[in-house]
Design an enzyme around this catalytic site. Structure first.
Site, PDB file in Angstrom:
ATOM      1  N   THR A 136      39.279  39.663  44.715  1.00  0.00           N
ATOM      2  CA  THR A 136      40.705  39.996  44.833  1.00  0.00           C
ATOM      3  C   THR A 136      41.550  38.797  44.383  1.00  0.00           C
ATOM      4  OG1 THR A 136      40.270  41.587  46.571  1.00  0.00           O
ATOM      5  CG2 THR A 136      42.503  40.689  46.498  1.00  0.00           C
TER       6      THR A 136
ATOM      7  N   GLU B  28      35.902  38.259  53.151  1.00  0.00           N
ATOM      8  CA  GLU B  28      34.722  38.753  52.434  1.00  0.00           C
ATOM      9  C   GLU B  28      33.773  37.568  52.295  1.00  0.00           C
ATOM     10  OE1 GLU B  28      34.873  39.538  48.156  1.00  0.00           O
ATOM     11  OE2 GLU B  28      33.721  41.371  48.469  1.00  0.00           O
TER      12      GLU B  28
ATOM     13  N   GLU C 206      38.635  46.301  39.906  1.00  0.00           N
ATOM     14  CA  GLU C 206      37.646  46.618  40.963  1.00  0.00           C
ATOM     15  C   GLU C 206      37.398  45.327  41.722  1.00  0.00           C
ATOM     16  OE1 GLU C 206      36.714  49.514  41.680  1.00  0.00           O
ATOM     17  OE2 GLU C 206      37.298  50.591  39.877  1.00  0.00           O
TER      18      GLU C 206
END
Ligand code: NAD
Length: 487
Positions: free
Chosen positions: A238, A390, A259
């Protein structure tokens, strides 16, 4: 057949692939093998000039071959020949992929590479089946939505599934009539270069696929900001996705597919099949050592069955045997780099000093390379870094709930919405909660993709914009023009 190989024995295709050949270039970025930490090659970095050369080559190839304007079935046939060659060269591709990446060679031939060939065929089939539409208008007009390729697509892929991510970008872009300039990760370029060589060998006109090597700052920015790149298709973090949006906004507006990252929950209700849920949960966080965008990294379990589920997961994690990616028998991947292994360790250490407990793992594995033990962390809350960030490693956080409302509240992540898993034998509940979950993919009583390539993948929230796979990915590689003809 054993696929084991000596990692020092491979001839590596190194350089930028432009037109029909490899352009040698001086190596700049040191590459280390994740399985033993050995520095073994240096990756070149394509300058803006070299990226421009690749883009001009792509434009010329589009014009000379009329790729976007030939009979669509010709595109379809060329892509099928390419998929055939990928399958025929699967062992070589598997070795190139396994050497630099975290993918065990034994998982690649039928796994990532077979699936990539299948997906290229899947996209090829849209070439002569998906087209423009006549739309209802009054009798005095004829209305049409005409679609056409963008031209040159700029693609950027991550290191975690190199060949498969390249197939996700190249397959639909080419089937839809575009050319591509693709930058693989600077850590894992070899299998993507070989993929491009095979495309030319299959009769896909030279220059339609160009591979430029390099990092994000120099080569990546040169691609996303190039005025003749008509569309950007990116898979990665991201953080990099936002930087790409910023660069595109600064250099000229263009469409993009992003993505991005995830922090996906797996919600297990007391009425689920516990052994089945434990197997799916464990596989999802240990496969590729958790280095998957859709890794199910947050276990959210109904309190009454937590002890039994934890016990089953710990038993399964204990049976996992790590090994170098070039050993055919290896089942468990290393972490991509020492830096990333250290980052995982730092998050775990910070969590433990804040009161968390590792029910298993929580440490590197003592062996060559960058291996980290499958880890289950309890004693954390919704704001803990281990739950929010993440981690991109084999770390599963544990939270318990009582009742659907609490389960949904824990499942909702403040920024990510890539995937979610739901384990329950109550069909009504499964459908009810599927509607509530804010994620682009929901798996019920299973976790992970199947070979149903018609199902698109993409994120809600900051997990992305647009879709890969499915009909959507083909359509995203064509722009539409509304036409109204007065009769
Ligand atoms: P990354 O974002 O660091 O790098 C991905 C690619 O982008 C690399 O090729 C890199 O060189 C390039 N890049 C980095 N910064 C850039 C910039 N500013 N401009 C242009 N290019 C840039 O990600 P990674 O570490 O290679 O891969 C892991 C990440 O990818 C994880 O966040 C994972 O969730 C995500 N991922 C998402 C999907 C999905 O389908 N949503 C699939 C696989 C991986």
């Amino acid at each position: 057949m054993s696929l084991s190989f000596d990692p020092d024995s491979l001839a590596l295709p190194m350089g930028h692939f432009i037109g029909d050949r490899l352009v040698a270039a001086e190596g700049v970025i040191a590459m280390h093998r994740p399985s033993d930490g050995k520095a073994y090659a240096d990756c070149p970095v394509a300058s803006a000039d070299l990226v421009d050369q690749a883009v001009q080559t792509a434009k010329k190839a589009l014009k000379d071959s009329n790729w976007g304007g030939i009979r669509p079935r010709e595109r379809l046939k060329a892509l099928h020949r390419w998929a055939d060659l990928i399958e025929q060269n699967a062992v070589e591709l598997a070795k190139l992929e396994a050497l630099s990446s975290t993918r065990p060679v034994g998982h690649l031939v039928d796994g990532d590479i077979g699936i990539s060939a299948e997906q290229i065929r899947f996209f090829a089939e849209f070439a002569d089946k998906e087209g423009s539409d006549l739309v209802p208008t009054d009798d005095g007009n004829l209305g049409m939505i005409m679609t056409e390729p963008y031209g040159v697509v700029g693609a950027i892929t991550p290191w975690n599934f190199p060949i498969n991510m390249a197939a996700w970008k190249l397959g639909p872009a080419l089937a839809a009539g575009n050319a591509v300039v693709l930058k693989p990760s600077e850590m894992t370029p070899f299998s993507t270069i070989r993929l491009a060589e095979l495309a030319v060998q299959a009769g896909i006109p030279a220059g339609l696929i160009n591979i430029v090597l390099g990092d994000g700052m120099t080569t990546g920015n040169a691609i996303t900001g190039h005025p003749d790149i008509a569309k950007v298709s990116f898979t990665g973090s991201t953080r990099a996705g936002s930087a790409i949006m910023e660069n595109i906004a600064r250099t000229g507006v263009k469409p993009m597919t992003l993505e991005l990252g995830g922090k996906s929950p797996q919600i297990v209700f007391a009425d689920a099949d516990i052994e089945k849920a434990a197997a799916a949960v464990t596989a999802s966080i240990t496969s590729n050592a958790g280095q998957a965008c859709v890794a199910g990294s947050r276990l959210i379990v109904e309190k009454s069955i937590a002890p039994a589920l934890i016990d089953a997961i710990r038993r399964k994690m204990a049976t996992i045997v790590p090994g170098p990616t070039w050993d055919s028998a290896s089942q468990y991947s290393p972490i991509i780099s020492e830096k990333q292994r250290q980052r995982i360790d730092d998050i775990i250490a910070a969590s433990v000093s804040a009161g968390a407990e590792c029910l298993t793992g929580g440490r590197s594995i003592e062996m060559p390379g960058y291996f980290y033990a499958p880890t289950l962390v309890a004693g954390i809350d919704q704001n803990s870094p281990a739950v929010v960030e993440e981690i991109f490693g084999p770390v599963l956080t544990l939270q318990t709930f009582e009742g659907e409302e609490e389960a949904m509240s824990l499942a909702d992540h403040p920024s990510y919405g890539l995937a979610a898993g739901l384990f329950t034998s109550d069909l009504s509940r499964a459908i009810r909660l599927t509607r509530q979950l804010q994620a682009g993919t929901i798996w019920v009583n299973r976790y992970g993709r199947s070979r149903d390539h018609i199902l698109p993948t993409g994120g809600y929230k900051q997990s992305g914009i647009g879709k890969d796979l499915g009909r959507e990915a083909f359509q995203a590689n064509r722009k539409s023009k509304s036409v109204l003809i007065s009769l």
